[in-house]
Design an enzyme around this catalytic site. Structure first.
Site, mmCIF file in Angstrom:
data_model
loop_
_atom_site.group_PDB
_atom_site.id
_atom_site.type_symbol
_atom_site.label_atom_id
_atom_site.label_comp_id
_atom_site.label_asym_id
_atom_site.label_seq_id
_atom_site.Cartn_x
_atom_site.Cartn_y
_atom_site.Cartn_z
ATOM 1 N N ASP A 12 0.854 -1.189 0.000
ATOM 2 C CA ASP A 12 0.000 0.000 0.000
ATOM 3 C C ASP A 12 0.889 1.238 0.000
ATOM 4 O O ASP A 12 1.740 1.391 0.883
ATOM 5 C CB ASP A 12 -0.897 0.025 1.242
ATOM 6 C CG ASP A 12 -2.029 -0.982 1.147
ATOM 7 O OD1 ASP A 12 -2.190 -1.596 0.076
ATOM 8 O OD2 ASP A 12 -2.758 -1.162 2.140
ATOM 9 N N ASP A 131 -14.200 -5.407 -4.073
ATOM 10 C CA ASP A 131 -14.312 -5.453 -2.614
ATOM 11 C C ASP A 131 -15.746 -5.857 -2.304
ATOM 12 O O ASP A 131 -16.687 -5.247 -2.815
ATOM 13 C CB ASP A 131 -14.014 -4.088 -1.998
ATOM 14 C CG ASP A 131 -12.564 -3.671 -2.198
ATOM 15 O OD1 ASP A 131 -11.730 -4.548 -2.491
ATOM 16 O OD2 ASP A 131 -12.264 -2.471 -2.071
#
EC number: 4.3.2.10
Length: 268
Positions: A12, A131
């Site tokens: 990330d 997601d």
């Protein structure tokens, strides 16, 4: 299980720096994504994902620079996601040296970006990131999923980092994404993400069985066995993890050796 299964670390990034804490011995700079990705490369990663979690116009130039450095130093496929909204964004990321782009919220908002991106650059470049979250309020037009605890639910696509529901059925969206030209599905279940209890096997298997492109399982790895379950029970083609690798709880090599010992085909 004829095909070689892949292990993919995910980094990330924010303003070109790795933000989830990383705990490797001997790193000069734990925040440099290229140095970290090189370490994973040495350990035998099959691919690396860079996720720009604070994607903004200001960040884009920084990200392009990081991708360029990574492409120069790494000899493994690089997927980049986060804030990629237009075909121009896709082009910029691929030109900088990425092999694939991952589309998430933008694909839900403007699905034609999948069609246009795959038409221009090939479906092997386009990853549909989903997601998903469990929804126990059953209704018509959704795919019922039977959970291990006996309950039945459907999985709803969520966007903006999981903060907004869409009412879209996850299995149907995966199928539509593939029809539009996505060459791969990156599936993250909000139920299991970061909890280290294992992948959400029910939805991973359901999507794997309903699309004819590779599915990457993401969210929830805590043990070596979780990787095995992702491949065998979840029927995933690849497993993605972040913190277990970043904190040195296990190495990519140790995961692959474990999988090979249990009969899963991996590149050692």
């Amino acid at each position: 299980m004829g095909l070689t299964r892949r292990i993919i670390p995910c980094l990330d990034l924010k303003a070109g720096r790795v933000v989830k804490g990383v705990n490797f011995e001997g790193l000069r700079d734990a925040g440099d994504p290229v140095e970290l990705a090189s370490r994973y490369n040495e350990q035998g990663a099959d691919e690396v994902v860079f996720l720009d979690i604070a994607a903004s116009k200001d960040n884009r130039d920084t990200m392009i620079d990081v991708i360029g450095r990574a492409a120069d130093e790494l000899f493994l496929p690089l997927t980049v996601g986060g804030g990629i909204r237009t075909v121009k964004d896709i082009q910029d990321i691929l030109r900088a040296g990425a092999d694939k782009v991952s589309l998430n919220t933008s694909a839900v908002k403007t699905p034609d970006v999948i069609n246009e991106g795959s038409h221009l650059f090939g479906n092997q470049c386009i990853v549909l990131a989903e997601d998903v979250r469990r929804n126990y309020e059953m209704r018509d037009g959704v795919t019922p999923i039977h959970l291990a605890d006996g309950r039945v639910c459907w999985y709803e696509v969520v966007i903006y980092g999981g903060s907004q529901r869409t009412g879209i059925d996850a299995v149907s969206w995966a199928q539509e994404g593939v029809k539009r030209g996505a060459g791969e599905i990156l599936l993250t279940s909000m139920e299991t993400d970061g909890v280290k209890t294992g992948f959400d096997l029910e939805i991973t298997a359901a999507i794997s069985e309903n699309v004819d492109v590779p599915v990457i399982a993401s969210g929830g790895v805590g043990t070596l066995e979780h990787f095995y379950d992702g491949f065998v029970k979840g029927k995933a083609d690849a497993c993605l993890a972040a913190s277990v690798f970043h904190y040195g709880e296990m190495t990519i090599r140790s995961v692959k050796e474990y999988l090979a010992s249990r009969g899963v085909l991996v590149r050692l």
